[in-house]
Design a protein around this motif. Structure first.
Motif, PDB file in Angstrom:
ATOM      1  N   ALA A  97      23.173  18.051 -21.042  1.00  0.00           N
ATOM      2  CA  ALA A  97      22.709  19.252 -21.734  1.00  0.00           C
ATOM      3  C   ALA A  97      23.419  19.375 -23.082  1.00  0.00           C
ATOM      4  N   GLN A 121      24.220  29.543 -27.648  1.00  0.00           N
ATOM      5  CA  GLN A 121      22.778  29.553 -27.845  1.00  0.00           C
ATOM      6  C   GLN A 121      22.183  28.153 -27.679  1.00  0.00           C
ATOM      7  N   ARG A 122      22.807  27.196 -28.364  1.00  0.00           N
ATOM      8  CA  ARG A 122      22.282  25.836 -28.330  1.00  0.00           C
ATOM      9  C   ARG A 122      22.296  25.267 -26.917  1.00  0.00           C
ATOM     10  N   PHE A 123      23.380  25.522 -26.219  1.00  0.00           N
ATOM     11  CA  PHE A 123      23.493  24.996 -24.850  1.00  0.00           C
ATOM     12  C   PHE A 123      22.443  25.637 -23.952  1.00  0.00           C
ATOM     13  N   ASN A 124      22.370  26.941 -24.004  1.00  0.00           N
ATOM     14  CA  ASN A 124      21.460  27.647 -23.092  1.00  0.00           C
ATOM     15  C   ASN A 124      19.987  27.333 -23.350  1.00  0.00           C
ATOM     16  N   ASP A 125      19.677  26.943 -24.576  1.00  0.00           N
ATOM     17  CA  ASP A 125      18.289  26.581 -24.884  1.00  0.00           C
ATOM     18  C   ASP A 125      17.844  25.329 -24.126  1.00  0.00           C
ATOM     19  N   VAL A 126      18.768  24.467 -23.818  1.00  0.00           N
ATOM     20  CA  VAL A 126      18.365  23.168 -23.251  1.00  0.00           C
ATOM     21  C   VAL A 126      19.057  22.844 -21.926  1.00  0.00           C
ATOM     22  N   SER A 127      19.714  23.823 -21.323  1.00  0.00           N
ATOM     23  CA  SER A 127      20.388  23.525 -20.059  1.00  0.00           C
ATOM     24  C   SER A 127      19.446  23.818 -18.901  1.00  0.00           C
ATOM     25  N   ARG A 181      21.747  17.052 -25.411  1.00  0.00           N
ATOM     26  CA  ARG A 181      20.450  17.579 -25.866  1.00  0.00           C
ATOM     27  C   ARG A 181      20.641  18.698 -26.886  1.00  0.00           C
ATOM     28  N   ALA A 182      21.706  19.470 -26.680  1.00  0.00           N
ATOM     29  CA  ALA A 182      21.977  20.596 -27.570  1.00  0.00           C
ATOM     30  C   ALA A 182      22.483  20.114 -28.924  1.00  0.00           C
TER      31      ALA A 182
END
Ligand code: SF4
Lengths: 625, 219
Positions: free
Chosen positions: B28, B80-86, B31-32
């Protein structure tokens, strides 16, 4: 809380519960109420195995790209889970919505290998779907199957409503469109099958029946429904650059066999090894361009976060853009700590240099597949490699610092003598000899050679489809000969497989419809997960044969006449039978056929769509000439 | 720049094993496009660690990871970046930058608080009597067989509300008490039969002891 097919307290008691809970990144989420078609896609083995197949990601992505369709996954439960399900009367559900499979419109299997047939029956049973096609009611799913084994669909003909023969990318849209209208109008399942029976690639077994001669060979295969065609043509993608690829493959939580970006570089194989079924069944030869591959890679790396890229095909060394592609991948990704792996490379100067670049530090083992121990035998099977090429490849590898070598052979090949078996040990000895020729300061310390000799299975749709398979006793005798001979090569170890699985595989791969009853009986006696050696039980098969008054010999050791009607003769896989016959004769004469890069051997015409004389062949090798 | 993130392990991912979770988080992060620093040396690996593995089957709203990024980025952007793609269920609640020389969460953690949904009724009085015993003996499975151990010192606090047990207990690499063991001892004390598959455990948070007080890892 998420809905689950089985309650938590059961999940807590089974091995790897995450096999059953889904929720992986890139899993497709839809509201089943918003779609017209619900498709349960099943790779009939446990999650870890099923999820490792590239085909699953392609089909899953492709079906779900349709707004009106929700494709969900289902796998075989492991035995611990199966026991709990049966004990608590829990039906098999999909991972996505955890809804029962029996309420879906379709249950579609991919037949990965013959030894998964009992899993298929077990899945039908665990789902509460009628086992036999003829018994299925109107509210049950349409059960279909595709995948590598269906080019001989006959052993499973009684259980499957329709088979899809060929590349999955081609006809699914047409089928789903027809189904949608059909469902809306409240049509009967038989009517649906009639509506799709004329489509290329679609085989509805119930629309055919088989007459047998007194000696149990096939007298004729007859069409008994006017919608069905006498011969079903396999369908194939014309251009892989424009066909579907999965931009967002599912990223499993569980470490599966292929947890990485996996891209197919080309389909088909230019080498016409006479024993090899996939080599012919994935023809014609079609490549993706390097640009296409780079574009597809980029999307997949970005959407998965995988740390490894793997390029696959039946023989990646034969991909013409390999050098450029691997350089571009390494340039782009090595600084991001993403590694490249290239399984199925032939060992030569170029590939060794490439592997050197790829793994930088660690030298893992190298794999060679001479397949047979003597040149005479290699010519019979058309394994286009000479002893000198094998030895020089090994020498280069040893000089390059490799010292662990795996050798793959087969035994029980047509025309084989004991000398050919001993030849395996002799070739091994010569390979070890090459190691010792390399000066001490130039080679890695110590050499180990691992010899594996599998038991040959004559496959349908190959030049050897008429041949006799060795008996179990014969395989065992040959294994003993090889064991004795190899003992003299100190640096080598010999691993042998239980021949019994190969015997059953030999029966199933060339089976006719009557074998369906045997598969049923074997399943009924408790067989499942037969590809796992701990669950394979040969005795069950012996018993089923004797109870049905049938013999194994008829299917495996019996040599077929050249004009015998084969159970799969009404399936036109694209490789024509005359080519197979020519190859059979040439093999008996020990004559080799050159690979497709050197010369087209005319295995098929590979035209799609328009039937006109001057339609272009889709085989890129043939077109080159 | 070094960061610490507090994250969840939700119900839908509670059966993901520790190593698989680790890999999923690392993917993740990739991806972030959060570029994690790699260690120097022969076998470079990401500067990334998770505090105190959570048992398979437990959920949590208080897990921690530490990592070092190549670039300096705001806490909110990392989150934000992590949660978008986790994956669903693995979400960052809070991020904070670490000061130089701050210990890794993995090294700090000593205690954990848990919420356990029980399948039997046990009264708050029972648990009061239970924890005020002089010793609380349980059978602990060790490699060399079962041993009798006193877990009294591992229990900081335990109380019951309805059928929910709230407990704060040793959860660290030096001293560790499995929450199931505590629940089992309690059941036995109350004369109830215990089946560890029938309770639901959620970790609430992780702490360390500083001047005789529990301190959270985001402070
Ligand atoms: S058509 Fe010719 S070139 Fe193409 S696969 Fe067949 S033999 Fe090879």
């Amino acid at each position: 809380m998420q809905k689950r097919m089985v309650p938590d307290y059961i999940l807590k008691q089974v091995e790897k519960p995450v096999r059953y809970t889904g929720g992986e990144y890139n899993m497709v989420v839809k509201n089943p109420k918003d779609v017209d078609i619900r498709f349960a896609l099943c790779f009939p083995d446990v999650y870890d195995i099923g999820m490792s197949h590239l085909g699953l990601q392609i089909l899953y992505g492709m079906y779900n790209a349709r707004e009106d369709t929700y494709c969900e996954r289902v796998f075989s439960p492991w035995t611990d889970m199966e026991a709990k399900m049966r004990e608590n009367d829990i039906k098999l559900c999909t991972l996505e919505t955890q809804d029962e499979v029996k309420n879906f419109d379709f249950l579609g299997f991919s037949f990965l290998y013959e030894m998964c047939y009992t899993n298929v029956l077990n899945i039908l049973d665990l789902s509460g779907v009628s086992m036999y096609s003829k018994d299925r009611g109107e509210d049950e799913p349409i059960v279909c199957a595709g995948g590598p084994c269906v080019n001989n669909p006959e052993p499973m003909a009684d259980f499957i409503d329709f088979f899809y023969i060929g590349d999955g990318e081609v006809k699914y849209d047409e089928i789903f469109d027809i189904y949608k209208v059909h469902k809306k109008n409240g049509g009967k399942r038989k009517e649906f099958l009639e509506k799709i029976a004329h489509i290329d690639g679609i085989y509805v077994p119930a629309f055919y029946d088989v007459d047998y001669n007194e000696d149990d060979t096939i007298k004729s295969i007859n069409v008994i429904n006017e919608n069905a065609k006498p011969v079903v043509n396999r369908v194939f993608v014309a251009d892989l650059n424009t066909s579907y690829y999965s931009e967002k493959p599912i990223v499993p939580f569980l470490e599966t066999v292929h947890n990485r970006v996996t891209l197919e570089v080309f389909r088909g194989c230019i080498r016409g090894c006479r024993f090899c079924n996939p080599g012919l069944m994935y023809r014609p030869i079609r490549s993706k361009t390097v640009d296409t591959l780079m574009k597809q890679l980029e999307a997949q790396v970005k959407n998965t976060g995988f740390e490894e890229i793997s390029l696959v095909s039946l023989s990646t060394s034969d991909y013409s853009g390999l050098n450029e592609l691997s350089n571009r991948i390494m340039d782009k990704y090595s600084k991001e700590h993403i590694s490249l792996s290239l399984p199925s490379l032939r060992v030569d100067e170029f590939s060794l240099e490439l592997m050197n670049k790829l793994q930088e530090v660690r030298k893992s083992g190298l794999t060679f597949a001479p397949e047979a121990g003597t040149q005479r035998m290699r010519d019979i099977i058309n394994k286009g490699i000479s002893e000198e090429e094998i030895l020089s490849g090994c020498r280069l590898a040893f000089e390059g610092g490799w010292n662990r070598v795996k050798l793959y052979f087969m035994m029980g090949l047509p025309g084989e003598t004991d000398e050919d078996i001993v030849g395996i040990a002799e070739l091994t000895k010569k390979i070890v000899g090459e190691y010792f020729k390399v000066p001490k300061d130039k080679r890695a310390n110590g050499i180990s050679v691992n010899v594996s000799a599998s038991c040959f299975v004559p496959k349908h749709n190959t030049a050897f489809q008429w041949e006799s398979q060795n008996t179990y006793e014969e395989f065992e005798r040959k294994q003993r000969i090889l064991k004795d001979a190899i003992r003299k090569v100190k640096q080598a170890t010999y691993r042998y497989h239980d021949a019994r699985t190969s015997v059953i595989e030999g029966i199933l791969t060339r089976a006719d419809r009557k074998v369906g009853k045997l598969i049923y009986d074997v399943w009924k006696s408790g067989a499942k997960l037969e590809a796992w050696s701990e669950y394979f039980d040969y005795k069950k098969w012996i018993e089923a044969f004797s109870e049905n008054n049938m013999t194994m010999e008829f299917y495996n050791t019996r040599k077929r006449e050249i004009d015998e009607i084969m159970p799969w003769d009404h399936i036109n896989v694209g490789v024509n039978k005359k080519f197979l016959m020519r190859e059979k004769v040439k093999s008996q004469l020990g004559e080799v056929t050159r690979n497709c890069k050197e010369m087209c051997a005319g295995c098929g015409d590979w035209k799609t769509g328009d039937e006109s004389e001057n339609a272009k062949s889709t085989c890129e090798m043939k077109n080159k000439k | 720049m070094k960061y610490r993130a507090k994250y969840t392990k939700g119900d839908n991912v509670k059966f993901v094993g520790h190593l698989d979770l680790l890999r999923s988080i690392q993917r993740a992060i990739k991806r972030a496009e959060l570029v994690v620093k790699y260690s120097q040396g022969f076998n470079p690996h990401q500067v990334f660690s998770i505090a105190q593995p959570l048992a398979v089957g437990h959920t949590s709203v208080g897990e921690y990871m530490d990592f070092e990024l190549v670039n300096d980025m705001s806490e909110d952007e990392v989150k934000q970046r992590f949660n978008d793609v986790s994956p669903e269920g693995i979400k960052i609640i809070e991020v904070r930058k670490l000061n130089d020389g701050e210990n890794k969460a993995a090294a700090l953690v000593e205690y954990g608080s848990y919420k356990v949904v029980l399948d039997k009724n046990i009264s708050d009085d029972t648990i009061k009597n239970f924890i005020s015993q002089d010793t609380i003996e349980v059978e602990k499975e060790t490699k060399s067989g079962t041993k009798i151990a006193d877990i009294k010192n591992d229990i900081i606090d335990a109380k019951i509300e309805g059928t929910v047990l709230h407990a704060t207990i040793s959860t660290g690499s030096n001293q560790n008490l499995k929450i199931e063991l505590l629940a089992k001892a309690l059941y036995t004390y109350a004369g109830e039969e215990f089946d560890e598959n029938k309770i639901d455990v959620e970790r609430q948070d992780l702490y360390y002891m500083y001047k005789d007080e529990l301190k959270g890892l985001m402070e």
